[in-house]
Each structure stands twice: as structure tokens, then as C-alpha cells.
Write a protein that holds these residues in place. Structure first.
Motif, PDB file in Angstrom:
ATOM      1  N   LEU A 232     -11.333  13.483  -0.627  1.00  0.00           N
ATOM      2  CA  LEU A 232     -12.560  13.500   0.178  1.00  0.00           C
ATOM      3  C   LEU A 232     -13.751  14.016  -0.613  1.00  0.00           C
ATOM      4  N   ALA A 233     -13.521  15.035  -1.429  1.00  0.00           N
ATOM      5  CA  ALA A 233     -14.616  15.584  -2.234  1.00  0.00           C
ATOM      6  C   ALA A 233     -15.126  14.557  -3.239  1.00  0.00           C
ATOM      7  N   LEU A 234     -14.225  13.791  -3.840  1.00  0.00           N
ATOM      8  CA  LEU A 234     -14.620  12.772  -4.815  1.00  0.00           C
ATOM      9  C   LEU A 234     -15.361  11.618  -4.133  1.00  0.00           C
ATOM     10  N   ILE A 235     -14.919  11.242  -2.935  1.00  0.00           N
ATOM     11  CA  ILE A 235     -15.610  10.189  -2.192  1.00  0.00           C
ATOM     12  C   ILE A 235     -17.050  10.596  -1.906  1.00  0.00           C
ATOM     13  N   LYS A 236     -17.250  11.856  -1.499  1.00  0.00           N
ATOM     14  CA  LYS A 236     -18.599  12.354  -1.233  1.00  0.00           C
ATOM     15  C   LYS A 236     -19.419  12.413  -2.514  1.00  0.00           C
ATOM     16  N   ARG A 237     -18.820  12.892  -3.595  1.00  0.00           N
ATOM     17  CA  ARG A 237     -19.545  13.058  -4.864  1.00  0.00           C
ATOM     18  C   ARG A 237     -19.995  11.715  -5.426  1.00  0.00           C
ATOM     19  N   PHE A 238     -19.153  10.702  -5.336  1.00  0.00           N
ATOM     20  CA  PHE A 238     -19.453   9.415  -5.974  1.00  0.00           C
ATOM     21  C   PHE A 238     -19.826   8.328  -4.963  1.00  0.00           C
ATOM     22  N   SER A 239     -20.319   8.726  -3.804  1.00  0.00           N
ATOM     23  CA  SER A 239     -20.644   7.746  -2.764  1.00  0.00           C
ATOM     24  C   SER A 239     -21.718   6.758  -3.213  1.00  0.00           C
ATOM     25  N   LEU A 240     -22.740   7.239  -3.944  1.00  0.00           N
ATOM     26  CA  LEU A 240     -23.798   6.334  -4.407  1.00  0.00           C
ATOM     27  C   LEU A 240     -23.262   5.348  -5.445  1.00  0.00           C
ATOM     28  N   MET A 241     -22.380   5.813  -6.294  1.00  0.00           N
ATOM     29  CA  MET A 241     -21.762   4.925  -7.275  1.00  0.00           C
ATOM     30  C   MET A 241     -20.934   3.858  -6.575  1.00  0.00           C
ATOM     31  N   MET A 242     -20.166   4.258  -5.546  1.00  0.00           N
ATOM     32  CA  MET A 242     -19.335   3.300  -4.826  1.00  0.00           C
ATOM     33  C   MET A 242     -20.199   2.270  -4.091  1.00  0.00           C
ATOM     34  N   LEU A 243     -21.317   2.737  -3.527  1.00  0.00           N
ATOM     35  CA  LEU A 243     -22.238   1.805  -2.866  1.00  0.00           C
ATOM     36  C   LEU A 243     -22.781   0.796  -3.872  1.00  0.00           C
ATOM     37  N   GLY A 244     -23.126   1.285  -5.057  1.00  0.00           N
ATOM     38  CA  GLY A 244     -23.599   0.384  -6.103  1.00  0.00           C
ATOM     39  C   GLY A 244     -22.551  -0.632  -6.502  1.00  0.00           C
ATOM     40  N   ILE A 245     -21.286  -0.212  -6.579  1.00  0.00           N
ATOM     41  CA  ILE A 245     -20.200  -1.137  -6.923  1.00  0.00           C
ATOM     42  C   ILE A 245     -20.092  -2.250  -5.891  1.00  0.00           C
ATOM     43  N   VAL A 246     -20.191  -1.885  -4.611  1.00  0.00           N
ATOM     44  CA  VAL A 246     -20.093  -2.890  -3.544  1.00  0.00           C
ATOM     45  C   VAL A 246     -21.229  -3.897  -3.645  1.00  0.00           C
ATOM     46  N   VAL A 247     -22.456  -3.396  -3.770  1.00  0.00           N
ATOM     47  CA  VAL A 247     -23.623  -4.289  -3.843  1.00  0.00           C
ATOM     48  C   VAL A 247     -23.540  -5.176  -5.085  1.00  0.00           C
ATOM     49  N   GLY A 248     -23.236  -4.575  -6.233  1.00  0.00           N
ATOM     50  CA  GLY A 248     -23.148  -5.343  -7.471  1.00  0.00           C
ATOM     51  C   GLY A 248     -22.050  -6.381  -7.443  1.00  0.00           C
ATOM     52  N   THR A 249     -20.904  -6.023  -6.864  1.00  0.00           N
ATOM     53  CA  THR A 249     -19.782  -6.967  -6.807  1.00  0.00           C
ATOM     54  C   THR A 249     -20.096  -8.157  -5.915  1.00  0.00           C
ATOM     55  N   LEU A 250     -20.671  -7.886  -4.755  1.00  0.00           N
ATOM     56  CA  LEU A 250     -21.011  -8.983  -3.840  1.00  0.00           C
ATOM     57  C   LEU A 250     -22.012  -9.936  -4.479  1.00  0.00           C
TER      58      LEU A 250
ATOM     59  N   GLY B  80      -9.070   5.920  -9.548  1.00  0.00           N
ATOM     60  CA  GLY B  80      -8.436   5.240  -8.420  1.00  0.00           C
ATOM     61  C   GLY B  80      -9.440   4.888  -7.344  1.00  0.00           C
ATOM     62  N   LEU B  81     -10.391   5.793  -7.072  1.00  0.00           N
ATOM     63  CA  LEU B  81     -11.433   5.521  -6.089  1.00  0.00           C
ATOM     64  C   LEU B  81     -12.302   4.347  -6.519  1.00  0.00           C
ATOM     65  N   SER B  82     -12.753   4.382  -7.771  1.00  0.00           N
ATOM     66  CA  SER B  82     -13.609   3.314  -8.279  1.00  0.00           C
ATOM     67  C   SER B  82     -12.884   1.971  -8.246  1.00  0.00           C
ATOM     68  N   PHE B  83     -11.640   1.948  -8.676  1.00  0.00           N
ATOM     69  CA  PHE B  83     -10.880   0.699  -8.714  1.00  0.00           C
ATOM     70  C   PHE B  83     -10.577   0.182  -7.313  1.00  0.00           C
ATOM     71  N   THR B  84     -10.300   1.097  -6.371  1.00  0.00           N
ATOM     72  CA  THR B  84      -9.999   0.678  -4.998  1.00  0.00           C
ATOM     73  C   THR B  84     -11.222   0.037  -4.355  1.00  0.00           C
ATOM     74  N   VAL B  85     -12.368   0.694  -4.485  1.00  0.00           N
ATOM     75  CA  VAL B  85     -13.604   0.137  -3.916  1.00  0.00           C
ATOM     76  C   VAL B  85     -13.947  -1.194  -4.581  1.00  0.00           C
ATOM     77  N   SER B  86     -13.757  -1.265  -5.894  1.00  0.00           N
ATOM     78  CA  SER B  86     -14.030  -2.510  -6.625  1.00  0.00           C
ATOM     79  C   SER B  86     -13.147  -3.638  -6.124  1.00  0.00           C
ATOM     80  N   THR B  87     -11.873  -3.331  -5.859  1.00  0.00           N
ATOM     81  CA  THR B  87     -10.935  -4.350  -5.381  1.00  0.00           C
ATOM     82  C   THR B  87     -11.331  -4.856  -4.005  1.00  0.00           C
TER      83      THR B  87
END
Length: 250
Positions: free
Chosen positions: A70-88, A174-181
Motif C-alpha cells: 500500500l505504501a508503494l502504491i501511494k508513493r508511485f501513484s503518479l508514475m502508475m498513472l503515467g504508465i496507464v496513459v502512455g500505454t493506452l 511488481g507494481l510497475s509490471f502489474t499496472v503495465s500489464t
């Protein structure tokens, strides 16, 4: 679906078994190996669609294996959002451009990944720059993921440069790869490339992937991880070169 049986099915099973071994030894590399091998026998978009379920299962397990999720999800939330937008955005290229150009892009990404792993010096990024860099890294990683099905660059070297503990780094990857997938699956589905037959074969690929990971974790205890990683990257560069130049010699 019938076309996938016989030699085709055997190649897919062996590919994910090998990719699972690499992930078991190195902690990552399943999508890179799978895309590299399968991209040489089918279109990159088909290869990416087969990657979705085994990649999701193995990376979700990697994310949930520790207490800092949960702490990592909160810390890297902006990065994960960027991954979603960039991937789409990137999957539009993967599902709409000519297959030959997609193959060149995939091969080039493999070469870049291998060269970086072989020769680039480890980076160190101060914490004060993380908030600014994370969304940029996410967008870039997502764009490469969507266009090639490979989601290691620049996310992996960036996360390694943040000075995370070993356990937190494994979970962050694992978080980055899961969101990317998940984002890749959504982009492929939006482009009409994620068909029922691909889903069934992708689900089947989970079995050899997990078996390969089990073998890889056993092998990791008996060989030098550094030597394995070096030869893995060299072979990956050769495979990427073949994919990148093949369309020009057809």
C-alpha cells in the motif's frame, strides 16, 4: 484457435517456460523474453496479447509478496498513472501500424534494454526529484510498453536508482509490471486485438511460466547471477537485432 495446436502451441509453451526460468533467476525478464521469441514467429500484437495473463499472474504475486504494497502504491501513484496513459496511447501504434514497423520497434527496444544492462553505469536519483520524474518516467515507460509490449525501460533503471531496499525494489517492480500489464490488456482490447482465442492460450501459458519460475529459483542458487544476466542480455541483443533488421531482407 485450432491453428495454435501442434508446433505453434509447443513453441508458445516452451517460450513461457524459458521466460519463467529467466524471471525466476533474475527477478524479471518474462515479458522481454516472451516478446522477443514470439515476436519472431508472429506479429508483435499477437505476442503481446499472449503475454497478458502470465505476466499479470507472476507480477501480481511479486507485488503482494511483501508488507509494503500500500505504501508503494501511494508513493508511485503518479508514475502508475503515467504508465496507464502512455500505454493506452502507445497501443494505438501497436494495433494500427504495419507489422514490419512494429517488429523493428520491438527489436530496437530489446537492443536498447540489453545495451543498457550490459554497459550503463548505475544511476542515483535524489529523493527531491522523484515527484517530478515519476510521471515522466511513467509516461515514457507506458509509451514503450504500448508500442512494443516491453515495459522494463525506463522504469527498471529508474526504480533501481531510487535507493530502495531489496524487498521494496522487488515489490515496486511488481507494481510497475502489474499496472503495465493491465494497461496493455486494456489497450489491446480497445484496439480489437485481445480475442477469446488469445485469452485462452494466454491463460494456458500461466502453467509453463510458473513451472519455469520454480526451476529458475532453483537454478539461481547454483549459478552466478551476474554470469547468467550477462549472457541473457547478449542473447537478447542478438534476438533484437534479428527482429529489427529482418523486415528489410524479406
Amino acid at each position: 484457435m485450432n491453428d495454435y495446436f501442434s508446433p505453434h502451441l509447443l513453441i508458445v509453451v516452451l517460450t513461457f517456460f524459458l521466460a519463467g526460468i529467466v524471471k525466476g533467476v533474475a527477478g524479471m525478464g518474462l515479458p522481454t523474453v516472451a516478446m522477443g521469441i514470439l515476436g519472431s514467429i508472429m506479429s508483435p500484437v499477437s505476442a503481446a496479447s499472449l503475454l497478458v495473463i502470465p505476466s499479470f499472474v507472476t507480477n501480481l504475486w511479486q507485488l503482494l509478496m511483501g508488507p509494503g504494497c500500500l505504501a508503494l502504491i501511494k508513493r508511485f501513484s503518479l508514475m502508475m498513472l503515467g504508465i496507464v496513459v502512455g500505454t493506452l496511447a502507445g497501443t494505438w501504434l501497436l494495433t494500427s501500424v504495419d507489422t514490419e514497423y512494429a517488429s523493428v520497434g520491438l527489436g530496437s527496444a530489446l537492443i536498447l534494454y540489453a545495451v543498457h544492462g550490459l554497459w550503463a553505469k548505475p544511476l542515483s536519483i535524489p529523493g527531491r526529484r522523484e515527484r517530478l520524474l515519476s510521471p515522466v518516467i511513467g509516461l515514457t515507460t507506458g509509451a514503450i510498453n504500448g508500442a512494443t509490449g516491453i515495459f522494463t525501460l525506463p522504469a527498471v533503471p529508474y526504480l533501481q536508482a531510487l535507493g530502495l531496499s531489496k524487498d521494496n525494489l522487488i515489490q515496486a517492480l511488481g507494481l510497475s509490471f502489474t499496472v503495465s500489464t493491465i494497461a496493455l490488456a486494456a489497450g489491446l482490447a480497445r484496439g480489437g486485438a485481445f480475442h477469446l482465442g488469445n485469452v485462452a492460450l494466454s491463460a494456458l501459458a500461466v502453467i509453463p511460466s510458473l513451472l519455469g519460475m520454480w526451476v529458475g529459483t532453483t537454478v539461481r542458487e547454483r549459478i552466478s547471477a551476474a554470469i547468467f544476466r550477462r549472457w541473457f542480455l547478449i542473447l537478447l541483443a542478438i534476438l533484437g537485432l534479428e527482429l529489427a533488421v529482418h523486415p528489410f531482407f524479406l
